[in-house]
Design an enzyme around this catalytic site. Sequence first.
Site, PDB file in Angstrom:
ATOM      1  N   SER A 149       6.546  -0.372  10.245  1.00 38.23           N
ATOM      2  CA  SER A 149       5.183  -0.231   9.747  1.00 38.23           C
ATOM      3  C   SER A 149       5.023   1.153   9.155  1.00 38.23           C
ATOM      4  O   SER A 149       5.576   2.128   9.687  1.00 38.23           O
ATOM      5  CB  SER A 149       4.172  -0.423  10.881  1.00 38.23           C
ATOM      6  OG  SER A 149       2.867  -0.045  10.476  1.00 38.23           O
ATOM      7  N   SER A 150       4.274   1.240   8.072  1.00 36.60           N
ATOM      8  CA  SER A 150       3.994   2.551   7.496  1.00 36.60           C
ATOM      9  C   SER A 150       3.250   3.441   8.478  1.00 36.60           C
ATOM     10  O   SER A 150       3.348   4.666   8.418  1.00 36.60           O
ATOM     11  CB  SER A 150       3.168   2.392   6.210  1.00 36.60           C
ATOM     12  OG  SER A 150       3.879   1.641   5.249  1.00 36.60           O
TER      13      SER A 150
ATOM     14  N   LEU B  71       5.784 -11.256   7.467  1.00 39.93           N
ATOM     15  CA  LEU B  71       5.154 -11.974   8.568  1.00 39.93           C
ATOM     16  C   LEU B  71       4.744 -11.063   9.715  1.00 39.93           C
ATOM     17  O   LEU B  71       4.187 -11.556  10.701  1.00 39.93           O
ATOM     18  CB  LEU B  71       6.081 -13.072   9.072  1.00 39.93           C
ATOM     19  CG  LEU B  71       6.027 -14.378   8.283  1.00 39.93           C
ATOM     20  CD1 LEU B  71       7.173 -15.299   8.690  1.00 39.93           C
ATOM     21  CD2 LEU B  71       4.687 -15.080   8.479  1.00 39.93           C
ATOM     22  N   LYS B  72       5.006  -9.766   9.611  1.00 38.83           N
ATOM     23  CA  LYS B  72       4.458  -8.882  10.654  1.00 38.83           C
ATOM     24  C   LYS B  72       2.953  -9.042  10.722  1.00 38.83           C
ATOM     25  O   LYS B  72       2.369  -9.070  11.798  1.00 38.83           O
ATOM     26  CB  LYS B  72       4.826  -7.422  10.396  1.00 38.83           C
ATOM     27  CG  LYS B  72       4.295  -6.492  11.506  1.00 38.83           C
ATOM     28  CD  LYS B  72       4.804  -5.070  11.334  1.00 38.83           C
ATOM     29  CE  LYS B  72       4.204  -4.414  10.109  1.00 38.83           C
ATOM     30  NZ  LYS B  72       2.762  -4.117  10.301  1.00 38.83           N
ATOM     31  N   ASP B  73       2.303  -9.146   9.556  1.00 38.74           N
ATOM     32  CA  ASP B  73       0.882  -9.474   9.520  1.00 38.74           C
ATOM     33  C   ASP B  73       0.764 -10.968   9.217  1.00 38.74           C
ATOM     34  O   ASP B  73       0.456 -11.381   8.102  1.00 38.74           O
ATOM     35  CB  ASP B  73       0.154  -8.647   8.471  1.00 38.74           C
ATOM     36  CG  ASP B  73      -1.356  -8.696   8.641  1.00 38.74           C
ATOM     37  OD1 ASP B  73      -1.841  -9.651   9.289  1.00 38.74           O
ATOM     38  OD2 ASP B  73      -2.056  -7.796   8.139  1.00 38.74           O
TER      39      ASP B  73
ATOM     40  N   HIS C  58       9.522  -3.431   3.296  1.00 43.53           N
ATOM     41  CA  HIS C  58       9.173  -3.637   1.889  1.00 43.53           C
ATOM     42  C   HIS C  58      10.428  -3.903   1.061  1.00 43.53           C
ATOM     43  O   HIS C  58      10.420  -4.733   0.143  1.00 43.53           O
ATOM     44  CB  HIS C  58       8.456  -2.399   1.334  1.00 43.53           C
ATOM     45  CG  HIS C  58       7.162  -2.085   2.027  1.00 43.53           C
ATOM     46  ND1 HIS C  58       7.035  -1.018   2.880  1.00 43.53           N
ATOM     47  CD2 HIS C  58       5.947  -2.690   1.982  1.00 43.53           C
ATOM     48  CE1 HIS C  58       5.784  -0.984   3.334  1.00 43.53           C
ATOM     49  NE2 HIS C  58       5.112  -1.982   2.808  1.00 43.53           N
TER      50      HIS C  58
ATOM     51  N   MET D 172       0.836  -1.201   0.000  1.00 40.84           N
ATOM     52  CA  MET D 172       0.000   0.000   0.000  1.00 40.84           C
ATOM     53  C   MET D 172       0.873   1.254   0.000  1.00 40.84           C
ATOM     54  O   MET D 172       0.385   2.352   0.282  1.00 40.84           O
ATOM     55  CB  MET D 172      -0.943   0.000   1.194  1.00 40.84           C
ATOM     56  CG  MET D 172      -2.001  -1.083   1.111  1.00 40.84           C
ATOM     57  SD  MET D 172      -3.518  -0.714   2.021  1.00 40.84           S
ATOM     58  CE  MET D 172      -2.900  -0.493   3.677  1.00 40.84           C
TER      59      MET D 172
END
Length: 296
Positions: free
Chosen positions: A186-187, A149-151, A38, A31
């Site tokens: 994280s963004s 894998l954070k999510d 990323h 996103m």
Amino acid sequence: MRVVRTVEQLREAIGFMRRTGQGPVGLVPTMGYLHDGHASLLRRAGEMCGTVVMSIFVNPIQFGPNEDYEAYPRDEQRDLELAEREGADIVFIPTVEVMYPRPIRSKITVSSLTTRLCGASRPGHFDGVTTVVAKLFNLVQPEYAFFGLKDAQQVAVLRQMVDDLNMNVEIIPCPIVREGDGLALSSRNVYLSAEERRQALVLSRSLQEARKALEEGRAATTDEVRELLTSVISGSPLADIDYAEVLTFPELEPLEGNFPLTRAEGEIIMALAVRFGRTRLIDNVIFTPKEVAALV
């Protein structure tokens, strides 16, 4: 690196890469507002694939009515610089109108796995994720797709979708990337105030302390692990706990009561979601079967 913004441009660009023997194709869906996490996905894709496609699309159908779709951070020029530096071959940046030219009436729902953790507090979120990822798979036709894998719940849900629907793509999970002090990248970290940023370190610290307690035998049940996680996080005044759970992975089934954690088969995940002001952060630790066995 080629930047494309329409379905036709994307298909032409990928077709050219395949015709010239530059496969297999790897997809890195994002996103945007890219960071080193990323970048690690792009590097992994580059190791495995002849063509790396990155998508940048803030997907409206995975946001709830009171979530941060409009405010979600965006910086296209910065994203493109990182993508080129890390070896992306094609960057797909569609508008909402390109992805959803008409009101969408078809969605993919993965049951069971989406009822816990983030799925419980963000109803409909994973329907939006699976639907947009399925669209990207159809457009790109990648052999591999790379997700952090954070999510971890997202990884489990997408693997289930791919398996259930016989999609011809392999999901490649990639390790969490952290700041030097342990905060998972994280963004959304950009939303944190200085004090919230400092207190947010309690997520990784609580996971580390729970892991240490398991390894030293000071915690042996899921209830004890949950209590330890909650106790540590509650020591930060700004922390508002959404969940602190211990589940099987990737099935995301609960390990309840006095069930000894050390006797569980397969992988185990300790997963957290905590709010600091308006910012909701997630983090986790996954124990492999070998690591679980070592706790006995």
